[in-house]
Design a protein around this motif. Structure first.
Motif, PDB file in Angstrom:
ATOM      1  N   ILE A 146      67.301  25.180  75.976  1.00 42.04           N
ATOM      2  CA  ILE A 146      65.960  24.818  76.413  1.00 42.04           C
ATOM      3  C   ILE A 146      66.072  23.969  77.670  1.00 42.04           C
ATOM      4  N   VAL A 147      65.340  24.356  78.708  1.00 44.69           N
ATOM      5  CA  VAL A 147      65.385  23.636  79.973  1.00 44.69           C
ATOM      6  C   VAL A 147      64.172  22.723  80.088  1.00 44.69           C
ATOM      7  N   THR A 148      64.384  21.553  80.679  1.00 42.97           N
ATOM      8  CA  THR A 148      63.323  20.568  80.870  1.00 42.97           C
ATOM      9  C   THR A 148      63.614  19.788  82.139  1.00 42.97           C
ATOM     10  N   HIS A 149      62.634  19.029  82.621  1.00 44.31           N
ATOM     11  CA  HIS A 149      62.885  18.271  83.853  1.00 44.31           C
ATOM     12  C   HIS A 149      63.313  16.835  83.577  1.00 44.31           C
ATOM     13  N   SER A 150      63.385  16.448  82.308  1.00 43.00           N
ATOM     14  CA  SER A 150      63.785  15.079  81.988  1.00 43.00           C
ATOM     15  C   SER A 150      64.301  15.004  80.560  1.00 43.00           C
ATOM     16  N   ALA A 151      65.303  14.154  80.358  1.00 51.38           N
ATOM     17  CA  ALA A 151      65.790  13.940  78.994  1.00 51.38           C
ATOM     18  C   ALA A 151      64.823  13.079  78.200  1.00 51.38           C
ATOM     19  N   VAL A 152      63.915  12.385  78.917  1.00 48.32           N
ATOM     20  CA  VAL A 152      62.879  11.602  78.235  1.00 48.32           C
ATOM     21  C   VAL A 152      61.538  12.263  78.561  1.00 48.32           C
ATOM     22  N   SER A 153      60.559  11.525  79.035  1.00 49.04           N
ATOM     23  CA  SER A 153      59.277  12.086  79.474  1.00 49.04           C
ATOM     24  C   SER A 153      58.752  13.112  78.468  1.00 49.04           C
ATOM     25  N   ILE A 154      58.402  14.318  78.923  1.00 48.02           N
ATOM     26  CA  ILE A 154      57.790  15.329  78.050  1.00 48.02           C
ATOM     27  C   ILE A 154      58.706  15.738  76.911  1.00 48.02           C
ATOM     28  N   THR A 155      60.024  15.589  77.100  1.00 45.21           N
ATOM     29  CA  THR A 155      60.973  16.000  76.062  1.00 45.21           C
ATOM     30  C   THR A 155      60.828  15.135  74.817  1.00 45.21           C
ATOM     31  N   ILE A 156      60.415  13.896  74.979  1.00 39.85           N
ATOM     32  CA  ILE A 156      60.197  13.032  73.824  1.00 39.85           C
ATOM     33  C   ILE A 156      59.167  13.653  72.891  1.00 39.85           C
ATOM     34  N   MET A 157      58.027  14.078  73.461  1.00 32.90           N
ATOM     35  CA  MET A 157      56.964  14.617  72.613  1.00 32.90           C
ATOM     36  C   MET A 157      57.334  15.947  71.983  1.00 32.90           C
ATOM     37  N   TRP A 158      57.998  16.815  72.731  1.00 38.04           N
ATOM     38  CA  TRP A 158      58.436  18.071  72.114  1.00 38.04           C
ATOM     39  C   TRP A 158      59.507  17.806  71.057  1.00 38.04           C
ATOM     40  N   ALA A 172      68.951  15.176  74.342  1.00 37.37           N
ATOM     41  CA  ALA A 172      70.074  15.404  75.254  1.00 37.37           C
ATOM     42  C   ALA A 172      71.384  15.012  74.591  1.00 37.37           C
ATOM     43  N   GLY A 173      72.431  15.772  74.857  1.00 39.66           N
ATOM     44  CA  GLY A 173      73.763  15.430  74.384  1.00 39.66           C
ATOM     45  C   GLY A 173      74.029  15.723  72.928  1.00 39.66           C
ATOM     46  N   GLY A 174      73.223  16.547  72.307  1.00 37.26           N
ATOM     47  CA  GLY A 174      73.463  16.872  70.901  1.00 37.26           C
ATOM     48  C   GLY A 174      72.231  17.436  70.238  1.00 37.26           C
ATOM     49  N   GLY A 175      72.198  17.373  68.911  1.00 31.78           N
ATOM     50  CA  GLY A 175      71.039  17.867  68.191  1.00 31.78           C
ATOM     51  C   GLY A 175      71.119  19.344  67.881  1.00 31.78           C
ATOM     52  N   ASP A 176      69.971  19.947  67.614  1.00 29.37           N
ATOM     53  CA  ASP A 176      69.904  21.336  67.161  1.00 29.37           C
ATOM     54  C   ASP A 176      69.601  22.322  68.280  1.00 29.37           C
ATOM     55  N   PHE A 177      69.502  21.841  69.526  1.00 30.19           N
ATOM     56  CA  PHE A 177      69.222  22.695  70.669  1.00 30.19           C
ATOM     57  C   PHE A 177      70.196  22.353  71.800  1.00 30.19           C
ATOM     58  N   GLN A 178      70.321  23.257  72.753  1.00 29.11           N
ATOM     59  CA  GLN A 178      71.090  22.973  73.960  1.00 29.11           C
ATOM     60  C   GLN A 178      70.088  22.579  75.051  1.00 29.11           C
ATOM     61  N   LEU A 179      69.985  21.304  75.318  1.00 25.77           N
ATOM     62  CA  LEU A 179      69.001  20.815  76.279  1.00 25.77           C
ATOM     63  C   LEU A 179      69.624  20.738  77.669  1.00 25.77           C
ATOM     64  N   VAL A 180      68.970  21.366  78.627  1.00 25.58           N
ATOM     65  CA  VAL A 180      69.440  21.388  80.013  1.00 25.58           C
ATOM     66  C   VAL A 180      68.367  20.758  80.891  1.00 25.58           C
ATOM     67  N   VAL A 181      68.755  19.791  81.722  1.00 28.72           N
ATOM     68  CA  VAL A 181      67.813  19.085  82.587  1.00 28.72           C
ATOM     69  C   VAL A 181      67.942  19.611  84.010  1.00 28.72           C
ATOM     70  N   THR A 182      66.809  19.953  84.619  1.00 25.70           N
ATOM     71  CA  THR A 182      66.783  20.440  85.991  1.00 25.70           C
ATOM     72  C   THR A 182      65.490  19.978  86.653  1.00 25.70           C
ATOM     73  N   ASP A 183      65.304  20.301  87.908  1.00 24.05           N
ATOM     74  CA  ASP A 183      64.063  19.964  88.595  1.00 24.05           C
ATOM     75  C   ASP A 183      62.910  20.780  88.007  1.00 24.05           C
TER      76      ASP A 183
END
Length: 354
Positions: A146-158, A172-183
């Motif tokens: 899953i790609v997002t623009h921030s490890a915090v911000s909107i990712t917190i709510m999702w 970020a850095g673990g959990g049940d998904f592969q989180l990728v941060v980009t612009d």
């Protein structure tokens, strides 16, 4: 229990100083005065840091900001930065526009009690997948990228929703998904190309892929705030929670400078009135703030704002009912482990309408 309170402003003071605020290198320490528990006298000048904003540009270009400043004898000096958090935490601004769910971390970084004294933009982010995907909800994306623009911000709510809906850990850095941060402007393209399975997207930064059907939103295109209203709010019609942009300042600063704080919210309230009356004109005037280049892209985001979700609030002023609902969000964050149980409650200041 929240700690909202009402502040009554004293008389307006004339501006004693004017100039342009220098954008200093951001840090994580508080200013010396703040460390001593003091707050400076604003003396008719407010330094604010915020991301580039089309409503602010509109008010400047139309002379609205200057007219209101001259009438009040108060001046708002702004620094435009995508790193509002860092500039404020470094002690280089009196007021910052930030997400309400980021405030606990902001307090942790600065070591200072803050207060939320106005609102502006709700969380507009959506969850979208490739047109080829069979996923229906975030629960179907376990183990996916899953790609997002921030490890915090909107990712917190999702992350809160992933925990509530299917007891999954999105971080970020673990959990049940592969989180990728980009612009943010690159996120939808990664989903379209198959380099990511899903994206936490800002619709205004994803216009090409949304308009051509290359990516499809889940949850009937509902934003974080629309989902919150449907699933967690006492008022399903109130789609202003959670806030992606609230006005935040050090509590001591607002208490010492109620006139300046009140004027800032009054000025921005005029801004949302301008938005309600001239929305399409503002989009057309500042397409760069909506990542819309062509006439077709401008029309798409204008239609999205009309038919799907308009994330600008009707009023920047707080009231107790709104504060109570936003406070329930904080309890949901505790329940899902995104803030610690002993974290102090958010502080709100209800300013009178000026």
């Amino acid at each position: 229990m929240n700690s909202a309170r009402i502040i009554r402003p004293h008389r307006w003071r004339p501006v004693a100083a004017a100039g342009v605020i220098a954008l200093l290198a951001s840090g994580c320490g508080a200013r010396p005065a703040a460390q001593e528990g003091q707050a400076k006298d604003a003396n008719g000048v407010v330094n604010m840091v915020m991301a580039p904003d089309p409503v602010w540009k509109w008010m400047e270009s139309k002379g609205i900001k200057q007219e209101l400043e001259e009438a009040a004898g108060i001046q708002i000096l702004t620094s435009s930065s995508w790193d509002e958090f860092g500039v404020y935490a470094g002690g280089h601004a009196d007021v910052v526009s930030a997400a309400s769910y980021e405030v606990p971390d902001l307090e942790k970084q600065t070591g200072e009690k803050t207060t939320i004294f106005g609102k502006f933009n709700s969380d507009r982010s959506i969850l979208a997948v490739s047109a080829r995907s069979d996923a229906q909800t975030i629960c179907d994306l376990k183990g996916k990228k899953i790609v997002t623009h921030s490890a915090v911000s909107i990712t917190i709510m999702w992350g809160v929703y992933a925990r509530k809906f299917c007891d999954l850990d999105l971080r970020a850095g673990g959990g049940d998904f592969q989180l990728v941060v980009t612009d943010p402007q690159n996120a939808a393209g990664l989903v379209e190309r198959g380099d990511a399975d899903a994206g936490l997207l800002l619709p205004d930064f994803s216009i090409p892929q949304l308009s051509n059907g290359a990516v499809k939103p889940l949850y009937d295109s509902k934003s974080v705030s629309q989902i919150y209203a449907e699933k967690f709010s006492s008022d399903p019609q109130d789609v202003t929670h959670p806030q992606n942009n609230v006005f935040v300042a050090r509590k001591a600063w607002v208490e010492k400078n109620p006139e300046e704080a009140g004027f800032l919210i009054k000025l921005w309230d005029r801004g949302v009135q301008e938005w309600a009356q001239h929305r399409d004109e503002i989009v057309a005037a500042y397409p760069e703030d909506f990542a819309a280049e062509s006439p077709e892209e401008k029309a798409f985001i204008q239609d999205w704002l009309t038919d799907t979700y308009d994330w600008f609030v009707d009023s920047t002023y707080l009231d107790q009912a709104w504060v109570d609902s936003e406070t329930r969000l904080f309890e949901l964050m505790k329940e899902t482990g995104f803030v610690e149980e002993d974290t102090p409650a958010l502080d709100f200041t209800i300013l009178p309408k000026g």
